[in-house]
Design an enzyme around this catalytic site. Structure first.
Site, PDB file in Angstrom:
ATOM      1  CG  HIS A   1      -1.831   1.184   1.289  1.00 31.50           C
ATOM      2  ND1 HIS A   1      -3.184   1.043   1.468  1.00 31.50           N
ATOM      3  CD2 HIS A   1      -1.620   2.513   1.185  1.00 31.50           C
ATOM      4  CE1 HIS A   1      -3.756   2.241   1.474  1.00 31.50           C
ATOM      5  NE2 HIS A   1      -2.812   3.153   1.304  1.00 31.50           N
TER       6      HIS A   1
ATOM      7  CG  HIS B   1      -0.822   7.170  -0.863  1.00 36.52           C
ATOM      8  ND1 HIS B   1      -2.050   7.361  -1.449  1.00 36.52           N
ATOM      9  CD2 HIS B   1      -1.054   6.461   0.274  1.00 36.52           C
ATOM     10  CE1 HIS B   1      -2.993   6.814  -0.686  1.00 36.52           C
ATOM     11  NE2 HIS B   1      -2.413   6.258   0.358  1.00 36.52           N
TER      12      HIS B   1
ATOM     13  CE  LYS C   1      -7.989   2.219  -0.664  1.00 36.35           C
ATOM     14  NZ  LYS C   1      -6.756   2.526   0.011  1.00 36.35           N
TER      15      LYS C   1
ATOM     16  CG  HIS D   1      -9.831   4.329   3.582  1.00 38.88           C
ATOM     17  ND1 HIS D   1      -8.636   4.999   3.697  1.00 38.88           N
ATOM     18  CD2 HIS D   1     -10.595   4.739   4.633  1.00 38.88           C
ATOM     19  CE1 HIS D   1      -8.675   5.783   4.771  1.00 38.88           C
ATOM     20  NE2 HIS D   1      -9.863   5.651   5.349  1.00 38.88           N
TER      21      HIS D   1
ATOM     22  CG  HIS E   1      -4.860   1.930   5.869  1.00 41.93           C
ATOM     23  ND1 HIS E   1      -6.193   1.905   6.137  1.00 41.93           N
ATOM     24  CD2 HIS E   1      -4.741   2.626   4.710  1.00 41.93           C
ATOM     25  CE1 HIS E   1      -6.847   2.563   5.203  1.00 41.93           C
ATOM     26  NE2 HIS E   1      -5.987   3.006   4.317  1.00 41.93           N
TER      27      HIS E   1
ATOM     28  CG  ASP F   1      -1.583   4.726   4.059  1.00 47.79           C
ATOM     29  OD1 ASP F   1      -1.574   5.223   2.912  1.00 47.79           O
ATOM     30  OD2 ASP F   1      -2.469   4.951   4.897  1.00 47.79           O
TER      31      ASP F   1
HETATM   32  O1  DOR Z   1      -3.288   9.222   5.816  1.00 47.91           O
HETATM   33  C1  DOR Z   1      -3.693   8.968   4.701  1.00 47.91           C
HETATM   34  N1  DOR Z   1      -3.188   9.562   3.606  1.00 47.91           N
HETATM   35  N2  DOR Z   1      -4.690   8.086   4.560  1.00 47.91           N
HETATM   36  C2  DOR Z   1      -5.270   7.860   3.387  1.00 47.91           C
HETATM   37  O2  DOR Z   1      -6.160   7.048   3.333  1.00 47.91           O
HETATM   38  C3  DOR Z   1      -4.865   8.620   2.195  1.00 47.91           C
HETATM   39  C4  DOR Z   1      -3.520   9.113   2.306  1.00 47.91           C
HETATM   40  C5  DOR Z   1      -3.174  10.157   1.276  1.00 47.91           C
HETATM   41  O3  DOR Z   1      -3.443   9.948   0.100  1.00 47.91           O
HETATM   42  O4  DOR Z   1      -2.589  11.162   1.653  1.00 47.91           O
HETATM   43 ZN    ZN Z   2      -3.338   5.091   1.774  1.00 51.29          ZN
END
Ligand code: DOR
Ligand code: ZN
Length: 345
Positions: A13, A15, A99, A136, A174, A247
């Protein structure tokens, strides 16, 4: 043990964002991780197979030479998602999972799902072709206390969904509560959970005690200590249903340090050192490979990486930059708040 060697880990997971931020953060994930499930919550989101192909190309173009990294793409589920497009993207090997963001649950989730009934044809198709759904897991009802949103989601959304489509393979992403851990442990089939590094290290005091600390704010928000201990137990147990999903979610500092700061903690740089610390504290260093390198691929039906990663103990505490510079601005690095005496060799 002063040194530990594990199969090269994966991040289930992650970003990576886009543009200058992608260029700034990708090298850190690609240095340590062989593969990562890439979150689709860009603006606009990665909705179609064509979007995912273009995004994957941008990631590969941003990858520094000499680093070996495979992005595993996901599609952002909307109420307009076409089941056939999803199935084609999966069959071609382009996309690993879909997702589900409940609309309004987190960063860039406003195009997410409001009414699960509207996406049933997609979910049924995914169940039929064996494609996993990453969730999520938080309700968005403003009446529900933010610390209860995960537990409420499990009772009111996840359980009914699993009863309705038992064949659908679901990753509860998460997971942050003992409720989530217990639910995953006792589920019969087709359910696993990822756990972040930071939720193994901090509880909600990190955000709120001694001043408000936006760099510890993420969603789902860190819970009280008893939940962190349950997460630690699950992660270090070796149970194949639990694996690493960092995450890691970079935001530039001005968007974190303000009156309405973004959710997200940037851990791509120091995740593996922090995990070695956690697993050592739990007398479970011999199970780090299960959590970070073996359980994830087993769940997603992929081979364990052939290469290895070695971590060794350091005398002086390991050091990272407090923040990194990206073309979009500075991004603060997760501070584990305790000295870490491990580093990736
Ligand atoms: O803390 C987070 N940041 N949780 C999420 O679900 C999304 C993520 C983000 O894209 O910044
Ligand atoms: Zn995330």
């Amino acid at each position: 043990m002063d040194e530990i060697t594990i199969p090269r880990p994966d991040d289930w997971h992650l970003h990576l964002r886009d543009g200058a931020m992608l260029e700034g953060v990708l090298p850190f994930s690609a240095r340590d991780f062989a593969r990562a499930i890439i979150m689709p919550n860009l603006v606009p989101p990665v909705v179609t197979g064509a979007d995912a192909r273009a995004y994957r190309d941008r990631i590969m173009a941003a990858l520094p030479e000499g680093l070996d990294f495979a992005p595993l793409m996901t599609l952002y589920l909307t109420e307009g998602t076409d089941p056939d497009d999803v199935a084609r993207a999966h069959a071609s090997g382009l996309v690993t999972a879909v997702k589900l963001y409940p609309a309004g649950a987190t960063t860039n989730s406003h195009s997410g799902v409001r009414d699960l009934a509207k996406v049933m044809p997609v979910l049924e198709k995914m169940a039929a072709i064996g494609m996993p759904l990453c969730i999520h897991g938080e309700v968005t009802d403003p009446e529900v206390d933010i610390f209860d949103r995960e537990a409420r989601f499990i009772d009111t959304v996840l359980e009914p969904l699993r009863v309705r489509i038992p064949e659908l393979k679901i990753t509860l992403e998460h997971v942050t509560t003992s409720n989530g851990v217990d639910y995953v442990m006792t589920a019969t089939d087709n359910l696993a959970a990822s756990i972040t590094t930071h939720h193994l290290m901090i509880n909600r005091n990190a955000i709120l005690a001694g001043g408000i600390k936006p760099h510890y704010y993420c969603l789902p928000v860190a819970k009280r200590e008893s939940h962190r201990l349950a997460l630690r137990k699950a992660a270090t147990s070796g149970n194949p249903r639990f694996f690493l999903g960092t995450d890691s979610a970079p935001h530039v500092d001005p968007l974190k340090e303000c009156a309405c700061g973004c959710a997200g903690i940037f851990t791509a740089i120091n995740t593996m050192a922090c995990l070695a610390h956690v697993f050592e504290e739990e007398n479970a260093l011999d199970r780090l490979a299960l959590f970070a390198s073996r359980n994830g691929p087993a769940w997603y039906g992929m081979p364990v990486n052939d290469e290895t990663m070695t971590l060794h103990r350091t005398t002086a505490p390991a050091a990272w930059p407090e923040r990194i510079e990206t073309g979009d601005g500075p991004v603060t690095v997760f501070d584990p708040m305790v000295p870490i005496h491990w580093e990736v060799v």
